[in-house]
Design a protein around this motif. Structure first.
Motif, PDB file in Angstrom:
ATOM      1  N   ALA A 240     -18.082  31.972   6.241  1.00 54.75           N
ATOM      2  CA  ALA A 240     -18.477  31.927   7.650  1.00 54.75           C
ATOM      3  C   ALA A 240     -18.476  30.494   8.174  1.00 54.75           C
ATOM      4  O   ALA A 240     -18.670  29.536   7.417  1.00 54.75           O
ATOM      5  N   PHE A 241     -18.277  30.385   9.483  1.00 58.51           N
ATOM      6  CA  PHE A 241     -18.212  29.086  10.162  1.00 58.51           C
ATOM      7  C   PHE A 241     -19.035  29.181  11.436  1.00 58.51           C
ATOM      8  O   PHE A 241     -18.847  30.105  12.233  1.00 58.51           O
ATOM      9  N   VAL A 242     -19.955  28.241  11.633  1.00 55.61           N
ATOM     10  CA  VAL A 242     -20.792  28.199  12.836  1.00 55.61           C
ATOM     11  C   VAL A 242     -20.733  26.790  13.405  1.00 55.61           C
ATOM     12  O   VAL A 242     -20.966  25.821  12.685  1.00 55.61           O
ATOM     13  N   ALA A 243     -20.408  26.668  14.696  1.00 56.71           N
ATOM     14  CA  ALA A 243     -20.309  25.337  15.307  1.00 56.71           C
ATOM     15  C   ALA A 243     -20.816  25.349  16.740  1.00 56.71           C
ATOM     16  O   ALA A 243     -20.613  26.316  17.482  1.00 56.71           O
ATOM     17  N   LYS A 244     -21.460  24.267  17.106  1.00 55.73           N
ATOM     18  CA  LYS A 244     -21.969  24.116  18.469  1.00 55.73           C
ATOM     19  C   LYS A 244     -20.827  23.858  19.448  1.00 55.73           C
ATOM     20  O   LYS A 244     -19.933  23.038  19.170  1.00 55.73           O
ATOM     21  N   VAL A 245     -20.850  24.554  20.571  1.00 54.89           N
ATOM     22  CA  VAL A 245     -19.914  24.295  21.668  1.00 54.89           C
ATOM     23  C   VAL A 245     -20.732  24.143  22.940  1.00 54.89           C
ATOM     24  O   VAL A 245     -21.945  24.359  22.949  1.00 54.89           O
ATOM     25  N   LEU A 246     -20.070  23.799  24.038  1.00 56.28           N
ATOM     26  CA  LEU A 246     -20.748  23.691  25.314  1.00 56.28           C
ATOM     27  C   LEU A 246     -20.397  24.873  26.201  1.00 56.28           C
ATOM     28  O   LEU A 246     -19.486  25.644  25.904  1.00 56.28           O
ATOM     29  N   ARG A 247     -21.149  25.028  27.282  1.00 50.35           N
ATOM     30  CA  ARG A 247     -20.936  26.135  28.196  1.00 50.35           C
ATOM     31  C   ARG A 247     -19.457  26.264  28.552  1.00 50.35           C
ATOM     32  O   ARG A 247     -18.789  25.285  28.852  1.00 50.35           O
ATOM     33  N   GLY A 248     -18.945  27.470  28.524  1.00 53.60           N
ATOM     34  CA  GLY A 248     -17.521  27.686  28.728  1.00 53.60           C
ATOM     35  C   GLY A 248     -16.871  28.097  27.425  1.00 53.60           C
ATOM     36  O   GLY A 248     -15.787  28.662  27.418  1.00 53.60           O
ATOM     37  N   GLY A 249     -17.582  27.819  26.302  1.00 55.68           N
ATOM     38  CA  GLY A 249     -17.094  28.293  25.010  1.00 55.68           C
ATOM     39  C   GLY A 249     -15.989  27.456  24.424  1.00 55.68           C
ATOM     40  O   GLY A 249     -15.753  26.305  24.802  1.00 55.68           O
ATOM     41  N   THR A 250     -15.279  28.061  23.501  1.00 52.01           N
ATOM     42  CA  THR A 250     -14.234  27.376  22.749  1.00 52.01           C
ATOM     43  C   THR A 250     -12.919  27.413  23.514  1.00 52.01           C
ATOM     44  O   THR A 250     -12.562  28.427  24.105  1.00 52.01           O
ATOM     45  N   GLU A 251     -12.191  26.305  23.502  1.00 59.58           N
ATOM     46  CA  GLU A 251     -10.906  26.249  24.195  1.00 59.58           C
ATOM     47  C   GLU A 251      -9.936  27.272  23.622  1.00 59.58           C
ATOM     48  O   GLU A 251      -9.995  27.616  22.441  1.00 59.58           O
ATOM     49  N   ALA A 252      -9.038  27.743  24.472  1.00 60.66           N
ATOM     50  CA  ALA A 252      -8.157  28.864  24.127  1.00 60.66           C
ATOM     51  C   ALA A 252      -7.359  28.634  22.842  1.00 60.66           C
ATOM     52  O   ALA A 252      -7.273  29.522  21.991  1.00 60.66           O
ATOM     53  N   ASP A 253      -6.780  27.456  22.688  1.00 56.36           N
ATOM     54  CA  ASP A 253      -5.940  27.195  21.512  1.00 56.36           C
ATOM     55  C   ASP A 253      -6.749  27.259  20.217  1.00 56.36           C
ATOM     56  O   ASP A 253      -6.315  27.862  19.231  1.00 56.36           O
ATOM     57  N   LEU A 254      -7.932  26.626  20.238  1.00 55.71           N
ATOM     58  CA  LEU A 254      -8.770  26.641  19.039  1.00 55.71           C
ATOM     59  C   LEU A 254      -9.321  28.045  18.799  1.00 55.71           C
ATOM     60  O   LEU A 254      -9.401  28.496  17.648  1.00 55.71           O
ATOM     61  N   LEU A 255      -9.688  28.736  19.851  1.00 57.15           N
ATOM     62  CA  LEU A 255     -10.198  30.099  19.710  1.00 57.15           C
ATOM     63  C   LEU A 255      -9.141  31.004  19.080  1.00 57.15           C
ATOM     64  O   LEU A 255      -9.454  31.851  18.230  1.00 57.15           O
ATOM     65  N   LYS A 256      -7.904  30.795  19.460  1.00 61.28           N
ATOM     66  CA  LYS A 256      -6.805  31.580  18.886  1.00 61.28           C
ATOM     67  C   LYS A 256      -6.684  31.307  17.390  1.00 61.28           C
ATOM     68  O   LYS A 256      -6.488  32.233  16.591  1.00 61.28           O
ATOM     69  N   ARG A 257      -6.804  30.026  17.000  1.00 63.61           N
ATOM     70  CA  ARG A 257      -6.756  29.668  15.580  1.00 63.61           C
ATOM     71  C   ARG A 257      -7.916  30.304  14.813  1.00 63.61           C
ATOM     72  O   ARG A 257      -7.743  30.813  13.710  1.00 63.61           O
ATOM     73  N   LEU A 258      -9.101  30.279  15.417  1.00 62.18           N
ATOM     74  CA  LEU A 258     -10.275  30.858  14.779  1.00 62.18           C
ATOM     75  C   LEU A 258     -10.091  32.365  14.573  1.00 62.18           C
ATOM     76  O   LEU A 258     -10.429  32.906  13.510  1.00 62.18           O
TER      77      LEU A 258
END
Length: 230
Positions: free
Chosen positions: A181-199
């Motif tokens: 599992a992986f847990v990381a802090k992000v800011l409002r708006g969430g994870t950017e599309a490219d990184l979210l796709k990788r995740l």
């Protein structure tokens, strides 16, 4: 001796207002009043946690069940150690020989029983190499509560924290065991599309979550990846 895991929900207290003090600025007074009136701050003191942030990880784990006895955990941006303390409790690293908890932060930390903590810049290769050496195998969970110093410009702050998340994920891809599992802090708006796709490619489930312990006026939330595909 390990402290018993807590699942208490902090309760509200009577509001405290500070008397006027010329030595304090308005911002200092506002911060101190917020601390004095924060139920999570009081609960952290009662439970022996180093910060109220411990309850963010407790609430994440209560929802997603990512921390289990015998696991190996790396905590990035660990200072002052609240998340590390929770990880120690939940993987039982003080009593389970298979379990291991490693914390690193730019700021020096005092020792935490059941964990190995050290000062270092995670973005440097030497720090990541030391983490891998200490891990001695694969990690089951990578936690990141890292945040770059805020400058007040939303776009810039977002770019800075996204750079840290991407660095943490690149590291996780190399050291996580299948099913991890992986847990990381992000800011409002969430994870950017490219990184979210990788995740989403790397994990069976990816979601965003704002723990109740995260202040309502805070822009932070957390991206949670479960079931690393390896």
């Amino acid at each position: 001796m390990e402290k018993t895991m807590t699942t208490k929900t902090p309760t509200r207290r009577l509001k405290v207002k500070l008397a006027s003090n010329k030595k304090r600025t308005n911002s200092q007074r506002a911060w101190l009043e917020r601390q004095l009136n924060d139920p999570y701050v009081h609960q952290a003191k009662a439970d022996g946690y180093r910060s109220r942030a411990a309850y963010k990880l407790i609430e994440i784990d209560q929802k997603y069940r990512i921390l289990k006895a015998g696991q190996k955990v790396i905590d990035l941006g660990a200072c002052p150690g609240g998340w590390t303390q929770v990880a120690v409790e939940r993987v039982k690293s003080q009593t389970n020989e298979k379990a291991k908890v490693i914390g690193v932060d730019l700021t020096e930390m005092s020792e935490i029983p059941g964990a190995t903590v050290f000062q270092g810049d995670f973005t440097e290769d030497s720090t990541q190499e030391r983490l891998i050496d200490l891990l001695d195998g694969k990690a089951n969970v990578i936690l990141s509560d890292m945040a770059a110093p805020a400058c007040g410009m939303t776009d810039v702050d977002h770019i800075r924290i996204m750079a840290l998340i991407e660095e943490a994920f690149n590291f996780a891809e190399n050291v996580l065991a299948p099913g991890g599992a992986f847990v990381a802090k992000v800011l409002r708006g969430g994870t950017e599309a490219d990184l979210l796709k990788r995740l989403k490619t790397a994990f069976q489930k990816v979601t965003h979550f704002k723990p109740p312990a995260s202040r309502k006026d805070s822009a932070e939330m957390y991206v949670v990846g479960i079931g690393f595909r390896g």
